[in-house]
Each structure stands twice: as C-alpha cells, then as structure tokens.
Design a protein around this motif. Structure first.
Motif, short mmCIF file in Angstrom:
data_model
loop_
_atom_site.label_atom_id
_atom_site.label_comp_id
_atom_site.label_asym_id
_atom_site.label_seq_id
_atom_site.Cartn_x
_atom_site.Cartn_y
_atom_site.Cartn_z
N GLN A 107 12.29 -19.06 74.56
CA GLN A 107 11.15 -18.45 75.26
C GLN A 107 11.64 -18.06 76.65
N ASP A 108 11.02 -17.04 77.21
CA ASP A 108 11.43 -16.60 78.54
C ASP A 108 10.74 -17.46 79.60
N LYS A 109 11.15 -18.74 79.64
CA LYS A 109 10.52 -19.68 80.57
C LYS A 109 11.57 -20.63 81.14
N ALA A 110 11.25 -21.16 82.33
CA ALA A 110 12.07 -22.24 82.89
C ALA A 110 11.68 -23.54 82.19
N PHE A 111 12.63 -24.49 82.06
CA PHE A 111 12.31 -25.79 81.46
C PHE A 111 12.98 -26.93 82.21
N PRO A 112 12.40 -28.13 82.11
CA PRO A 112 12.99 -29.27 82.81
C PRO A 112 14.36 -29.64 82.24
N ILE A 113 15.28 -30.01 83.14
CA ILE A 113 16.54 -30.64 82.72
C ILE A 113 16.57 -32.00 83.41
N ALA A 114 17.72 -32.62 83.54
CA ALA A 114 17.78 -33.96 84.16
C ALA A 114 17.45 -33.88 85.66
N ALA A 115 17.19 -35.05 86.25
CA ALA A 115 17.04 -35.21 87.70
C ALA A 115 15.95 -34.32 88.30
N ASP A 116 14.85 -34.13 87.55
CA ASP A 116 13.71 -33.33 88.04
C ASP A 116 14.05 -31.89 88.36
N GLY A 156 14.60 -32.53 73.36
CA GLY A 156 13.15 -32.43 73.24
C GLY A 156 12.61 -31.02 73.45
N PHE A 157 13.41 -30.17 74.06
CA PHE A 157 12.92 -28.82 74.38
C PHE A 157 13.59 -27.72 73.54
N LEU A 158 14.34 -28.14 72.51
CA LEU A 158 15.11 -27.15 71.76
C LEU A 158 14.26 -26.00 71.24
N ASP A 159 13.04 -26.33 70.80
CA ASP A 159 12.17 -25.28 70.26
C ASP A 159 11.80 -24.23 71.29
N HIS A 160 11.90 -24.61 72.57
CA HIS A 160 11.49 -23.69 73.63
C HIS A 160 12.65 -22.87 74.19
N ALA A 161 13.84 -23.12 73.69
CA ALA A 161 15.04 -22.59 74.35
C ALA A 161 15.04 -21.08 74.47
#
Ligand code: SAH
Length: 213
Positions: A51-60, A44-49
């Motif tokens: 960008q210089d940002k942190a993103f959610p992964i599993a387990a919060d 779901g976040f592939l488009d954001h990969a």
C-alpha cells in the motif's frame, strides 16, 4: 526472505499508483518495482507492504511512504556513480532505492537498534552501501564530503548548516523542513556561496532528532 510472484504483482500495482500521483522518472519507478519492500518491514505488517503508506518499524520509527521515497529520489536526480549522503537510514528502503539508481551511498542513523538491524539486513539482499554510520545526521559527514546529493528522510525543524556546506557546487539537498508539517525543500548549490531554494508542498515525517549519544 521470499519474493513471490504475488509480491511482484502487488509491486507493479504500487508503481501504477505512484505514477498516477505524478512520479515520472523511469529509473526511480524501476527501482520501486524491483525492491521487495515487504522484506524491510516487520512480519506483522507484511500485508500492508504494497500500500502507498508509511508503516511502523523498530524504535518508534517508520518506513517512509513509497510515493514520498519516489518524490524525494526524483528531486535528487541521482546519476550513476554519484556520491550521496542519506540522513535517517531507518529500514534501509530509501538506501536500497539510491543503490538501485547507481549511487555510492553513505547513510547515517541515530537509533542504535535500527542501525544494527539494517546494517545486517541490507547486505543479505545484496545492497552494499559505501558506509552505514551510527551517528548524528545534523553534523553530516565531513570526512567523506563533498557530496553530489544529500537526502534527509526525517522532518528537520531547520536546515542544518553542515549539510549545505557539504554539497559540491551543482549538488542538491532534498530536505523536509518544519515542525508538525514539513515543506519538501530542494537546495541547489549554484556556486560556492550561492544556493537556490525551491519548495514542493507539504509532507509529514517523524522528527529529525538532536544527538543523544
Ligand atoms: N529512510 C528511512 C526512513 C526512516 S524514518 C526508510 O526508508 O525507512 C527517519 C529515520 O531518521 C529514523 O530511522 C530516525 O531514527 C532517523 N533519525 C532521526 N533523527 C536523526 C538524526 N539526527 N541523525 C540520523 N538519523 C536520524
């Protein structure tokens, strides 16, 4: 598990961004330009990969911001063959950077779901850590100590003593310290009982949690 021409292009833009933010270490930049970060994220976040940002992964949990990964890696000053302990394996992205730098990597994760997922995933990309451990990073890894470097990738409310104790003389501990905001802190073991402390500005991490096993 595809790494296309488009992904490579996005990655070189990301590298330019983190150079503009002050990262200079060529080997670290090289690692970031090589590693397919999009494969470490949920679809779901592939488009954001890139960008210089942190993103959610599993387990919060989150995959750290690329700039932060580069900044911590630069502070650690990894030389090929160095024995490095990572606290907070998470997605395995920082682990992959350490492996690209030629380190022998030991990495601890306390979330079982992430531990299992990342233990399967990293070898598929050819990334072979010395050991991935399910456990509590506050204790470090006494049976494999001492280390040339220790990197903590979650916000630590205080500096765990065992981590300082498990450094070689000359070794470096890179750890974000604080509750809501963390100060990036570097400890260098100058002698058996002498540590130098340097601080490098504010960052925000998910918390380093106490053991619940
Ligand atoms: N290095 C990771 C960052 C993940 S976020 C990456 O590049 O993706 C921080 C990670 O630290 C989370 O996965 C969290 O579960 C883990 N963590 C939190 N407290 C911990 C502890 N006491 N011991 C080991 N891992 C811990």
């Amino acid at each position: 598990m595809e790494d296309s021409f488009k992904h490579k292009g996005l990655r070189s833009k990301l590298v330019e961004t983190i150079i503009a933010k002050g990262i200079k270490d060529e080997r670290v930049l090289n690692a970031i330009s090589k590693i397919p970060r999009h494969l470490f994220m949920d679809s779901g976040f592939l488009d954001h990969a890139y960008q210089d940002k942190a993103f959610p992964i599993a387990a919060d949990q989150t995959i750290s911001q690329p700039f932060t990964v580069a900044f911590q890696s630069e502070l650690l000053q990894v030389k090929p063959g160095d024995k490095i302990l990572e606290i907070g394996t998470g997605s395995g992205y920082q682990t992959a950077v350490l492996l690209e730098l030629g380190a022998k990597v030991y990495s601890i994760e306390r979330q079982q779901e992430l531990f299992k997922k990342t233990s399967k995933f990293l070898p598929k990309l050819g990334y072979r850590a010395k050991r991935l451990i399910f456990g509590d990073g506050y204790k470090g890894l006494p049976e494999d100590a001492p280390f040339d470097g220790i990197i903590v990738t979650a916000g630590a409310p205080f500096v765990p003593k065992p981590l300082l104790e498990q450094l070689k003389v000359g070794g470096r501990l890179v750890i974000p310290v604080g509750d809501n905001v963390q100060v990036m802190t570097l400890f260098t073991r100058k002698a058996e009982k002498r540590f130098e402390k340097q601080e490098f500005g504010d960052f925000r991490f998910v918390p380093l949690l106490e053991d619940k096993n």
